[in-house]
Every structure is written in C-alpha cells, then in structure tokens.
Design an enzyme around this catalytic site. Structure first.
Site, mmCIF file in Angstrom:
data_model
loop_
_atom_site.group_PDB
_atom_site.id
_atom_site.type_symbol
_atom_site.label_atom_id
_atom_site.label_comp_id
_atom_site.label_asym_id
_atom_site.label_seq_id
_atom_site.Cartn_x
_atom_site.Cartn_y
_atom_site.Cartn_z
ATOM 1 N N THR A 171 42.707 66.973 31.292
ATOM 2 C CA THR A 171 41.839 65.798 31.270
ATOM 3 C C THR A 171 41.191 65.633 32.621
ATOM 4 O O THR A 171 41.877 65.413 33.608
ATOM 5 C CB THR A 171 42.633 64.524 30.935
ATOM 6 N N THR A 198 46.094 73.545 35.815
ATOM 7 C CA THR A 198 46.219 74.378 37.022
ATOM 8 C C THR A 198 47.292 75.465 36.919
ATOM 9 O O THR A 198 47.210 76.463 37.620
ATOM 10 C CB THR A 198 46.559 73.498 38.239
ATOM 11 N N ASP A 199 48.275 75.290 36.044
ATOM 12 C CA ASP A 199 49.398 76.226 36.027
ATOM 13 C C ASP A 199 48.966 77.677 35.809
ATOM 14 O O ASP A 199 49.451 78.577 36.492
ATOM 15 C CB ASP A 199 50.414 75.836 34.943
ATOM 16 N N LYS A 254 48.185 79.758 42.853
ATOM 17 C CA LYS A 254 48.735 78.405 43.005
ATOM 18 C C LYS A 254 50.046 78.562 43.769
ATOM 19 O O LYS A 254 50.992 79.155 43.262
ATOM 20 C CB LYS A 254 48.982 77.782 41.630
#
Lengths: 638, 460
Positions: free
Chosen positions: B108, B185-186, B264
């Site tokens: 979102t 983001t993972d 990340k």
C-alpha cells in the site's frame, strides 16, 4: 487559606484529572534502552517530517491538521547509550516491559479497579513530532477504580501504561528539536471522571493519587516526573485541557485564571450578540496594505518590507474594544489571538486597533488609510500581520477563525500552563478518535494467578501511612504531608531512624529552612539527599552545632559543585590532620607541664577538655584521646 | 469494510453467546460478567488468537480483551456498520507534465485509517492517491494500475513475468515518460533484478518503490519515497530498472540503486536498501536529481530488447556446515534446470557435496557459485576446494549477488540449455550485475550514515 474568588457551585464548575507518572524501571517500555536522561552534546541528529493520516471518512483529524499546518521540521537528538533504532522508529517494538505491566496492575488493585483480562496495545496519534513514529503506544491495564477524598469517592475511569514522549529542547524558525532519551520511558496514566467541583478537590485527588503512585515503589522522583493535566469547564463555557501542571500548589491559581478567561470570553460573546454581530460577518479577505507603509517610520514594518515581507490587514466587524479586553490576568483577547498565531505560524504576533498604535511608530494618516482601505465601521476593529505572504495569509486565516469562535464563547482547546497561572494555546482538543490498535504487538493475557499474587503483596494505603508516620514521629499530619509533597519523606525517615536525631529538627530543616534559603536566594540549587544526610551525620558527630546546619546548607545551595568538606572549610570547620593534632597536643602539654607533674594520670581529663575546645568537630574525639594519652605517657617516661 | 463472517474470528462458546445475543462485528454491546460491566464496539478477532476473549473498543477509544465466562451476558445496544466514503478530489490532466504509470503489486503506497476499527484501507484510485499525497500533482500525471495484490513474500517468479509484461505494455503504448512499480520491500530486489534481465535497455526509467513504515502511520516513508520515485521517473534520462528508497534514517534524501546491485540489508530501517560493492546510481534531495554513477544507460541510447520469460525450475541454496548432499540430489531428482549455490568465503562448499554437484553437472544442470559474504568476488582458483569445485563443473559468478544470480539463471535458461553458453552468458555483464573492478570504498560505503564511517567507528 485562599481568598474565595468564585462560587464554584454557581459557576457549574466541573473538572477531571489526567495524571502521568514516569516509572523508575531499568528499561524503557518497548525496548531495552536504559531509563536515563542525558546531558551534553548529542551523538547524532536525525531530521524528519510528519504527514497527517486520513481518518475513516477520508478526512484528516482537525488537531492533527493544525499540527501539520505548522509545517515544521523535526530534529531529533540521539545518544548511543539511551537511544536505539526503536526510538528512531526504525525497529518494531519488543515485548512490553513486564515490570511496567505489574506496576499498572498493582495500581489498579490499589484503586480497587478491574484489571483488563487481555491487554491490547493501542496507538495514539501525535503529530507534534514528540514521538518519532507519530503515535504513542499505550495500553489500558485497569478500569473502574476509585480514590476516596474527604467528602466523595472519585471514580478513576482508566489506568494505562504508555510511552513518554521525547523532550522538547527548542523551537525556532519552524524547527523543533527533541531529545530522544526520554522517549519510551514507561509512564502510568490515570484518568478521573469529571466529578471534581472545587480546586481543593482537584488538589486533594491529585495528592492522593500521587501518594498511591509512590506506594507502588516504582514512581520516579523529581521535577517533571509527575505531570497533571486538568480538564475543566464551567456552565456556558467549554472543556479546556490545561496541560503540564507540575506542582500541586499551582492548581488554585491556574483554575482561577482559567475561569476568569472563560467568563471573559463569555462576556465577549454576549457583547458581540448585543451588537447584533454574527460569525458570517467575519470573512477571510486579507487586504495587502504594504503600499500604505512604504514610507512608514515604524521600524518594525519598514525593516520587514525591506526583507520582502508583506503587511496584511483584516477587518473584524463588531470587535471594537474587544481585542483590548483583558481576559486572563493581564493578557488581552488580542494577545490570545496573537499567541495562537504565533503557536501555529511562528510569526511574532499581530497588531490590532485596540492597541496604542503610536507606540509602534505609526502615524495617524497611516492608520486612517488602513481604516479607509479596510472599510471600517464604527464598531469594527482591525488586525495587521507582517510576514512572508504565505505565512501572513495563514495568520489572517487563524485570526478570522478565532474571531468566529468568539461567537461560541470558549473554544475547545488544549492549553499549556505557565507558571504565572495563565496558559497558552497548544492545540485543538484531540478527539477520542485518534486511537487505533497497534499491529506490532500481540494481545497479552493477564492470568488470575498473576492478579492473585499481586493482590497478596499490595502495599498499605498511603493515607494510612501518613497517620502512622504522624504517630511514630509525633509530628502533625500537616508536617508529614508536607514532607511527602516535597519528596523528602524518605530522607526524613533515613535521617531520623539511622542517626536518631530529633524529628522536629529534621522536618523543620528539610522544609522551613530549605524554603527560607530558597526565598533568600532565588538561584538556590537543590541540595542532593546524600549531601543533606551527610550534614546531619556531621551534626551527629558533634563536628558542627545545630545552628551551623543552616550556614552549611546556604553554602551548598549556592553552587551544586561544592562538596560538604569545602563548605565546612569555608566555615572554618575544616578537618585537621593527625600531624596538626599532635602539634596542638604538644603545645597544650608544654603549657601545662606543671599540672601534669602534680596530677599525673588525673591530668588527662582537664587536658582533654582543653584540646577538644580547639579541635571539636574537626577530628574524631577517640583519636584525640589516644594521641593525648600517648603524649602524656611519653612525658611520664622522661 | 464488511466481513463475510459477521462474527469474524469468534469460535466456540463465545461465538454461541454472541450469536444468541444477536451481536455482529461493529455492534455496540454491553458485556455483563458477575458485577462487572463493559461497553464498547465489538471488533473482529484474529483467527490466530484464542477463542476465550472478546475484543472491545471502549468509548474512550482504547481496546481491551474481555475474558469469556459461562455466566456472561451480552446485550446489543446499537449497531452502526462501518461504511467508507472515499475522498474525492478532482483530477486535472496537465498537458505540460509527463505521464507516469504506477503499477501496483500489493503493497500500500497510500492508505487511510479507520479509527473506529483500526483497519487500514489502501488508497489506490487516482483521486485517493492524490488526496493522500497531493505533491504528486505538481510532478506528473500519475495513473495507478493495480496489477495484482500479492504480499512481497508470496510473490512467485510467474508474478515477475506478469509484471514485466505489464511494464512492456506500457512501454509499447509509448505515452509514458516513466514507470513506477510499487512493491513490498522483502523481495523487491528479486523482482527488480528479474525485470532488469527481461526488459533490457528500456527506453525509460523503471522505478521500484516501497516503504519500510506502512502508510497508515504519520512517520511513514511511503509518501517521501513515492514523491522521489515520481521525480526520478518523470525527469531522469536513465534507461534502467532501479529502486528508489530512503537514503538515510532522516527524511532528507532518497537514493536510486541499480536493481542488479542492491540488497535489503536491514529488516526494518528506512535506509535498508544498500548498493553492494558499488555506490548508488543517483541521489535525490529537495527535488533535485544528482547522478552518482556515470556509467548508467541513457534511455533510448540502446535498442530496447524485451525477452519476457523465465525458467522457474531453478533453486537457490545457502550452504551451511553439515549440509547433506541429498539436498542437492533432491533437486536433480526433481528435474530442476539449474542450481545457484551460496557458498562460504571465496565460494566454497564442503567436499562431501562434490559427488552430488558432479552428478548435477553430468545431468546437464548448471551449478552456479556465489558468496555469502556479499561483498567481494568468488575465487575458486585460490584453494584446493575451489579447484575441485571448478573441476566438478561449477560456474563461478564473479561478484553477482546471490539473488541476482538466481534471477539471471532463470532468464539465461530461457535463452539456451547448453552448459558452455550458459557459462558464457552468466559471466557476461548484461545489466550492471557484475562489477569488473571493485573500488576501495565499494566496501566502505554504507550509504545513509551521515557523518561517514570513520566518525561512527570513532564513537563506538
């Protein structure tokens, strides 16, 4: 005790309390950082902006929007020791501090409330930057408690635990600086029902709740560790939240000043209605008046114009004479509006037609032209703002909105209290609507076993302890209470019990002497409990006399870096060395050789008396006796 | 937000008494238990929580859980179903602003909060998005296109192909200046690097964006990242797949990372994304783009070469001491087409795995070697074990990041199944995935540390 200014019953006065107490636990509420406040230069700096979050109707919470409109940059000062990535809003919370939960449960049971079966951590939005993530994590531990005061039972609607916010260090030019060490320190929050009908009841309830908090043994001590907010209203006024009451003795004058404000605002409303004004007459229609002041002698304006700022004016129909009206202590309604403009836009203030305009250096023709341009009628007032166009426009908007609110009398506001008893606008009152569940923490069940085990080890009620102390030390209850309020009761007990010194002397010193010294020297520094204990210890050993205690305290209070030894030395009460003692003994013996020869061993007592006269309080008597005996033996041997 | 189950999350006895009282989620109820009374709105309960508590939102806004008791009584006082009115904001097409498409994959970017229930409602229609992040209007005409709604961790290689096809469609349409992909983001770097191989030399910037703090919180990084992604998509002349995220813990600048060199590196910080062994491609501060890597591909300079497919039968295996050779055998037996190993140090695994590795290569399954150290190159010639692995047919991956080697092999396998050609393609730098030289500071630069590494070390 206080002159009765108002008939509170007739005013329809109602107040409730919200009490926040920092807890003295090793760690913060949701991370393992130590619970300490730090001094000196921060180790690092982080800059952030905040955005309001839309509510369910796709609208922004009004109070949050006010904060957002302030358009402020928030700077955080962090320390490696007391700040981890949790306080920086970079790591999710760890499990809630169990000791804090236990303290909350203890308090709930002390208040005979209902512990919550399953704890649900909630988020309470804050947009002023004082919490890095934009919300405070808070959880209700207990409901429906009560605290008895003299003539009524005050319901405690909720007992919760929450994180303390960051410490505000400064605010200038749209930049707010916060220090992160305090962020996340566990707080207990208690809310009373709005049933308090007199300032004395507020005082009594706050005092009793304070005692209960101390009784848990987990309350932090010292200025700023307990904070009271008072919600109050009068008939025809509105609910106003007075935030940041740090001392109970402020309550009376704060309440009186707020009532004066509400009554004055109601008066202003009535005057406006008598003049047949209406909120619709106030139109947001700022007029740029900069041209009028092109050649002004008013330095404030001419300097601002040179910097490219503008002068905007606004007509305020029917407000003539009302802006100059005093509404709180010496503060006028115009000042209150200026203060709100300042709080939101950062502009210094406003200039209005009820002021003596010549003192700014304006000339009559300038004012005349302003009135003409704005189309002022005889009952109208005007206000001027000076600033960059965008800010000045926003300021005019705030003035118009505030003046519209004058037709409702008292606006719902959260106000920050000031020491003189007055208060200043902080924000609109937050709706209860800004709470929502914290998705980062699981529900926590409270077992019946846990409740039972806490119930078994509840401390006694402090107002009972008050009585016990009063009897034990033969002191009036009033004195015991003062010791408690001044946070000196523990020190008092330690001195009296451990040193067996007269309780009256100790209580007088801790309260009256301390207050006298503070009056005498406004810069008087707090003397640490350890130092005070040492003073009494010195008194006990006979090194100083009762009368010298005050002198020692005066010196210690003048500079917190002075040690007790230094203070004693300044008073000529320096400790002497064994060598110096030996010298004094030698001289004394030499002067009394005749006596020694006559009386032999029996000469010891008079000589001891003579030496002690010179060294009393400066060295232990046993050492004196030992050395004197040795010297006498030596002489006897010769 | 209605639930199919009007007593969502309630089971057993508790459900029975709620049902018989006529209570529904969002009912305002009174719970009477012995001498205690609780009043509040009945909230849904998580299916993962027990069946012994009622979730109530009290009048003061706080939530509590009330424990079930057989003698408990429930009265329904009121029922107000929650309904959501979407904020309407008129949109004007601005001919002077570039057109950007925002492809939504499930994260979102903007959301609204329901204070009554605490639910987070994603905002994804253009008008919703603009009312949440009004700044975008001044940058571009942004058209959101939700393509799928998949949590980042549930994303599959098939989804990467689907996203790539959507992007390709936008490119071929020719009316957009840039494309933004909102992504959790993972696994963002997997998707982004897969797109790098499938959509080589794109004629416009393809910008992945996400957030580390969800957009329902005032401190969210979502709006900041999205605004910067819009600026980069609208104004830069970079023809590559990149990731745009916070550059530091402060809200001061964003960094653009090349999709094939980024990882990340923190589970929760805003500045979690770091370029590995290299510096970021660009920095965005106060609306200005500063290019940091001069060797970027200029949009339109090379021919756009979309080859959109992946061979999904590839495994990525992290070697650990004690790893059983049968793990590798499993993938051979399951007829996998390729294996990427993440070895220790210079690219080693235990000797005990050698027979299985050899068996894989003999079965024409390429076995690639990357390193767990992330920084630095594989070097299989240095030690005996490395030489044995080379002899067994392992393909060293230079300094390609493990996840990137994985997506690259998936793509390479759609081009050829010949081991020799695979080896050659793996070692060809196609989209910046291989650094041909490592600069001294490539290791040192931890982007986002304001005062530099030295200052930090000094203060530890």
């Amino acid at each position: 005790m206080v002159k009765k200014l108002f008939d509170y019953r007739q005013l329809g006065f109602k107040a409730g309390l919200e009490i926040h107490q920092e807890l003295n636990l090793n760690n913060k509420l949701f991370c393992k950082c130590p619970n300490i406040l730090q001094r000196g230069e921060p180790d690092f700096i982080i800059k952030r902006f905040f955005r309001p979050v839309m509510g369910e109707m796709g609208e922004f919470d009004k109070a949050m929007l006010t904060e957002y409109e302030k358009n402020k940059t928030v700077v955080y000062e962090g320390f490696y020791q007391s700040t981890c990535t949790y306080e920086l809003d970079e790591t999710p919370p760890t499990q809630i501090n169990e000791e804090a939960v236990e303290t909350g449960l203890t308090l709930t049971l002390l208040l005979k409330g209902t512990p919550v079966d399953e704890l649900h951590v909630c988020r309470k939005n804050y947009l002023d930057g004082s919490v890095t993530c934009g919300f405070q994590r808070t959880v209700i531990i207990g409901l429906n408690g009560a605290v008895p005061i003299e003539n009524k039972i005050v319901p405690i609607t909720s007992i919760s635990i929450e994180e303390d916010a960051a410490r505000k260090i400064s605010e200038e030019n749209g930049v707010i600086r916060y220090r992160l060490d305090r962020l996340g320190i566990p707080l207990i929050e208690l809310v009373t029902a709005p049933v308090l009908e007199h300032p004395e009841e507020i005082y009594e309830a706050a005092y009793r709740i304070g005692l209960l908090l101390r009784a848990t043994g987990k309350a932090k001590r010292g200025i700023g560790t307990i904070r009271q907010d008072i919600n109050l209203s009068i008939e025809g006024g509105a609910r106003v939240e007075l935030k940041g009451v740090q001392k109970l003795e402020w309550i009376n004058r704060l309440v009186e000043a707020e009532i004066q404000r509400q009554l004055s605002l109601i008066d202003i409303k009535n005057t406006l209605l008598e003049r047949k004004g209406s909120p619709e007459t106030l139109v947001f229609n700022p007029v740029n008046l900069s041209k009028i002041f092109e050649k002004t002698k008013c330095k404030l304006v001419s300097n601002s114009l040179k910097q490219g700022k503008q002068v905007l004016g606004i007509r305020l129909p029917y407000f003539k004479g009302l802006l100059g009206r005093k509404i709180q202590l010496e503060k006028s309604f115009g000042f209150e509006i200026a203060d709100k403009v300042n709080a939101i836009t950062g502009l210094k203030g406003i200039i209005h037609s009820d002021e003596q305009l010549s003192k700014y250096g304006f000339e009559e023709h300038e004012i005349g032209e302003v009135k003409l341009t704005l189309g002022l009628n005889s009952e109208d007032a005007f206000a001027l703002v000076i600033g960059e166009l965008e800010k000045a426009n926003k300021a005019v908007k705030i003035i118009v909105e505030r003046c519209r609110l004058a037709y409702t009398g008292v606006p719902l506001e959260t106000r920050r209290v000031l020491e003189d008893g007055s208060s200043r606008f902080e924000r609109e009152i937050h709706g209860g609507a800004r709470l929502y569940p914290d998705t980062d923490t699981p529900p926590l069940k409270i077992s019946v076993d846990q409740i039972n085990s806490i119930q078994r080890s509840l401390p006694p009620y402090p107002w009972e302890t008050e009585k016990i102390y009063s009897e034990k030390y033969s002191l009036p209850i009033k004195v015991v209470r003062e010791l408690i309020l001044e946070d000196k009761i523990d020190l008092f007990i330690e001195i009296v019990d451990r040193l067996s010194i007269d309780p009256v002397l100790v209580s007088k010193t801790l309260i009256e002497t301390m207050k006298a010294l503070q009056r005498e020297n406004p810069k008087f520094k707090e003397i640490s409990d350890d130092k005070i204990f040492e003073i009494f210890k010195t008194l006990k050993t006979g090194r100083i006399a009762k009368e010298a205690v005050e002198d020692v305290m005066r010196i210690l209070g003048s500079d917190e870096n002075i040690t007790l030894d230094v203070a004693l030395e300044k008073l000529g009460l320096r400790e002497i060395t064994v060598e110096e003692l030996d010298e004094i003994i030698r001289v004394c013996v030499e002067d009394n050789l005749k006596l020694i020869k006559e009386k032999r061993e029996r000469a010891f007592t008079p000589l001891m008396g003579e030496v002690m006269k010179k060294v009393r309080g400066r060295i232990d008597g046993r050492i004196v006796s030992e050395h004197l005996k040795r010297e006498l033996n030596r002489i006897g041997g010769e | 937000m209605g639930f199919k189950d009007f007593l969502k999350g309630y089971r057993g006895n508790l459900r029975v008494i709620l049902e018989s009282a006529g209570a529904k989620i969002w009912s305002f109820i009174r719970v009477i238990r012995d001498d205690q009374i609780f009043e509040g709105v009945l909230l849904p309960r998580s299916d993962l929580d027990d069946d012994q508590h009622i979730n109530l939102k009290l009048k003061n806004g706080y939530n509590i859980g009330v424990k079930y008791s057989p003698n408990m009584r429930i009265e329904v006082l009121d029922y107000k179903p929650v309904s959501y009115r979407l904020p309407e904001k008129k949109l004007f097409f601005k001919p002077d602003k570039p057109n950007i498409t925002l492809i939504g994959t499930g994260g979102t970017v903007a959301s609204r909060l329901d204070y009554n229930t605490g639910a987070v409602i994603p905002a994804f229609t253009p008008s919703e998005l603009f009312s949440a992040v009004p700044e975008i209007e001044d940058i571009c005409n942004l058209t959101p296109k939700p393509v799928m709604s998949v949590l980042s961790e549930n994303m599959k290689p098939e989804d990467w192909v689907k996203i790539a096809k959507e992007v390709d469609k936008e490119i071929t349409n020719g009316s957009v200046k840039g494309i933004i992909i909102a992504h959790g983001t993972d696994t963002m770097t997997y998707t982004a690097s897969a797109l790098s191989f499938m959509l080589r030399n794109p004629p416009l910037p393809i910008v992945f964006v996400g957030s580390q703090r969800s957009s329902d919180r005032p401190s969210s990084d979502a709006a900041f990242n999205l605004i910067n992604a819009c600026i980069f998509a609208a104004e830069s002349n970079v023809g590559e797949v990149v990731i745009c995220m916070h550059g530091s813990s402060s809200d001061n600048y964003a960094l653009i990372h090349r999709a094939t060199r980024v990882r990340k590196m923190h589970s929760s910080r805003r500045d979690a994304f770091k370029s590995i062994g290299s510096i970021p491609l660009a920095k965005l501060e106060a609306g200005r783009i500063k290019i940091l890597l001069k060797n970027y591909t200029i949009a339109g300079a090379k021919k756009y070469d979309p080859q959109i497919s992946l061979d999904t039968k590839v495994a990525l295996l992290y070697f650990y001491p004690g790893m059983d050779a049968s793990v590798i055998d499993y993938f051979i037996d399951k007829k996998y087409h390729g294996i990427v190993l993440i070895g220790t140090g210079l690219g080693h695994v235990s000797e005990l795995l050698l027979p299985s590795i050899k068996r894989a290569v003999d079965s024409k399954i390429p076995v690639l070697m990357t390193t767990q150290t992330l920084w630095g190159y594989t070097g299989l010639n240095v030690y005996e074990t490395g030489r044995k692995l080379l002899a067994a047919g392992v393909i060293p991956c230079s300094n390609i990041l493990p996840e990137v080697a994985y997506t690259k092999l998936m793509w390479v396998l759609t081009q050829t199944d010949d081991l020799k050609q695979i080896r050659s393609l793996i070692n060809t730098n196609m989209v910046g995935e291989i650094l041909d030289r490592e600069e001294y500071n490539g290791f040192m630069i931890l982007q986002g540390v304001e005062n530099g590494v030295e200052n930090i070390l000094k203060n530890i």
